[in-house]
Design a protein around this motif. Structure first.
Motif, PDB file in Angstrom:
ATOM      1  N   LYS A  48       0.849  -1.202   0.000  1.00 30.93           N
ATOM      2  CA  LYS A  48       0.000   0.000   0.000  1.00 30.93           C
ATOM      3  C   LYS A  48       0.880   1.246   0.000  1.00 30.93           C
ATOM      4  CE  LYS A  48      -4.058   0.320   2.094  1.00 30.93           C
ATOM      5  NZ  LYS A  48      -5.065   0.153   1.040  1.00 30.93           N
ATOM      6  N   LEU A  49       0.648   2.091  -1.001  1.00 26.65           N
ATOM      7  CA  LEU A  49       1.515   3.245  -1.228  1.00 26.65           C
ATOM      8  C   LEU A  49       0.733   4.549  -1.049  1.00 26.65           C
ATOM      9  CD1 LEU A  49       4.192   3.582  -3.852  1.00 26.65           C
ATOM     10  CD2 LEU A  49       2.254   5.075  -4.189  1.00 26.65           C
ATOM     11  N   ALA A  50       1.379   5.541  -0.424  1.00 22.00           N
ATOM     12  CA  ALA A  50       0.809   6.890  -0.318  1.00 22.00           C
ATOM     13  C   ALA A  50       1.480   7.772  -1.366  1.00 22.00           C
ATOM     14  CB  ALA A  50       1.069   7.451   1.075  1.00 22.00           C
ATOM     15  N   ILE A 149       2.544   2.852   3.330  1.00 21.85           N
ATOM     16  CA  ILE A 149       1.490   2.943   4.349  1.00 21.85           C
ATOM     17  C   ILE A 149       1.683   1.797   5.350  1.00 21.85           C
ATOM     18  CG2 ILE A 149      -1.006   2.819   4.761  1.00 21.85           C
ATOM     19  CD1 ILE A 149      -1.383   4.108   1.997  1.00 21.85           C
TER      20      ILE A 149
END
Lengths: 335, 335
Positions: A48-50, A149
């Motif tokens: 999960k990437l911001a 994340i």
């Protein structure tokens, strides 16, 4: 190299390459950037990437406590951190006015590199445009950033719940009043200093203390008032603040009173609002106070349901005052 | 909503939110953006990521074949695509001059949404700053983007090898001459059209035809000359071009001759240079010619080692001419 930026520095040829090598690469130097690909290539080992972006147009470019470059790194690092993520990589894009001083540019770039270094992020891609004199006011910088994340957290503006305690990590309005007084030469400049700082290490400490934190937001443009109104709307709750508990420096209080301003609406660049269930509030407050960027942390309010989507202040004199979403012209180019 | 951007649209309060909802969200609308987090949150199911940024300051803002918004999406999509990656997500950050027309802004935003849609990318985070009249010339846009690097390719500026054939996907100089003639009102504007386009689907087709492509670069600022000089340096090779084979539209040839310019140095916004081993060149050329963005594709040269890190042109009249890295002032604000 002559000390002045010319249009040829932005034309993609010899002079552009020299500027990139002698200023940007000198300070941002890292293995990914140095490959000079059309886009930076990075290995990813998470799910999960911001991803976020911000342009910075602050005026003046240099101010007590920082400059546009430091601000550009901190702003994007903080947007990632308050999402419950670890900031990893930034890009930086410069729009520079013809005639700008190369040594000033170098000072700005050095601040960015220092700040990125402290925050543990790498600047891995960039862009430089030069525009004719009068087409931009000095220098504008965009930074975009990505982060990982954290898997065990769910920090979101819609998560504030009745009973949550609202904590800030320190004094309010420092950045905005520093810029305002510097710009208007009010003679108060000496006492004021921007709070501009990267908050990711503070956020890490808070999450380590209690991974169940409901909301974290940094209180930039529009101040604490804007951020709390957004949280109130997204979470469908009332937020009750205690005027007595708002941490405000004497010099900021003095300047806001003189100008008829409310510190709740003044921009910060190193302050965040945290929403924590009451049972964990003291634990989170304690670790914040033990962190250099949280020594003035304070509980400023609590979440209720009494008035629907409203933010209000219990005033020192025993009254209640609504804290609306800011409207109309605030100070432009605060960040 | 009144048709004029005011400073209050950039202050982070009521008017900012209205602008975001009524203009940006209306067109960029997607599930990630709509969550309105401090940073966008995306799921990642791959290991190697491409990350890039570009600011756009083109003047005029609207031109034959596009506008600053379309350009901002294409530019970043192309930087990712030519790295051998699939563009996935963009951010967009606007710096707008007080007094700018909201309906023009809406037209720009709509172009961005249309182009992103065609390219199969989502715009998932953004930023809006408004500065006082005179502090920026109309509107500047930054886009940053991330993509998934294809596992089976290794496309890099340092990979050009002796014997490689150099292919371009169509006519040279269209964008630069369109902007130059429009800006100087040379009366040639009607015949010229920018080639501004997202090239990711063309790149996908090329990689599918031959995954071993050595180098792809889009030839923007500084034109084909700048890109080939960079590749020559990074790969330590000579690049020999054939003047006879350069695809140039009659109207662009006419305009460059009139102005004493060389199309090799003029910016493109929908053109790329590809380096392929000779044995695979015809296969790649064929699929390019069958793609709408490659119908005028041509072999323009070949890689040798005869002169070290040089680019030269075999001219129509039988001479040899060095094609240097561009130096000095080219046309500013071409992109």
């Amino acid at each position: 190299m002559n000390d002045t930026i010319t249009l040829s520095h932005g034309s993609g040829g010899v002079q552009t390459n020299r500027l990139i090598n002698e200023v940007f690469f000198k300070y941002f130097n890292n293995d990914i950037l140095n490959q000079m690909n059309d886009s930076a290539q990075v290995d990813i080992d998470f799910k999960k990437l911001a991803f976020t972006t911000d342009s910075f147009v602050v005026n003046p470019i240099f101010f007590n406590g920082g400059n546009i470059g430091k601000l550009a790194v901190c702003g994007t690092v903080n947007d990632i951190a308050v999402s419950g993520a670890k900031p990893l990589y930034l890009t930086s894009a410069f729009i520079i006015e013809e005639g700008f001083s190369i040594s000033k540019l170098e000072e700005i770039v050095k601040s960015m590199a220092d700040e990125a270094n402290k925050a543990g992020v790498k600047i891995i891609a960039g862009d430089t445009k030069v525009v004719e004199k009068g087409s931009v006011d000095g220098i504008f910088i965009n930074t975009s950033g990505i982060g990982r994340i954290y898997e065990n957290v769910n920090i979101n503006c819609a998560n504030a719940a009745v009973g949550d305690v609202v904590i800030v990590n320190g004094t309010l309005g420092d950045h905005g009043m520093t810029i305002m007084c510097a710009r208007n030469k009010l003679g108060l400049e000496g006492n004021l200093m921007s709070d501009c700082a990267c908050l990711n290490s503070l956020v890490d400490t808070m999450i380590e203390a209690y991974a169940g934190i409901h909301v974290i937001r940094d209180a930039t443009r529009g101040g604490v008032a804007a951020v709390l109104n957004e949280i109130s709307e997204f979470s469908n709750v009332t937020i009750a603040l205690e005027e007595n508990n708002l941490p405000i420096k004497e010099e900021v209080k003095g300047a806001t009173e003189m100008l008829g301003l409310d510190p709740l609406y003044i921009a910060n660049e190193g302050k965040l609002c945290v929403f924590v269930p009451e049972a964990y509030a003291q634990r989170v407050l304690n670790v914040m106070r033990n962190h250099p960027l949280g020594s003035d942390a304070a509980i400023i309010g609590q979440v209720t349901r009494e008035l629907g989507q409203k933010v209000y202040l219990n005033t020192v004199v025993g009254g209640k005052r609504l804290v609306d979403m800011p409207s109309g012209i605030q100070l432009p180019r605060i960040c």
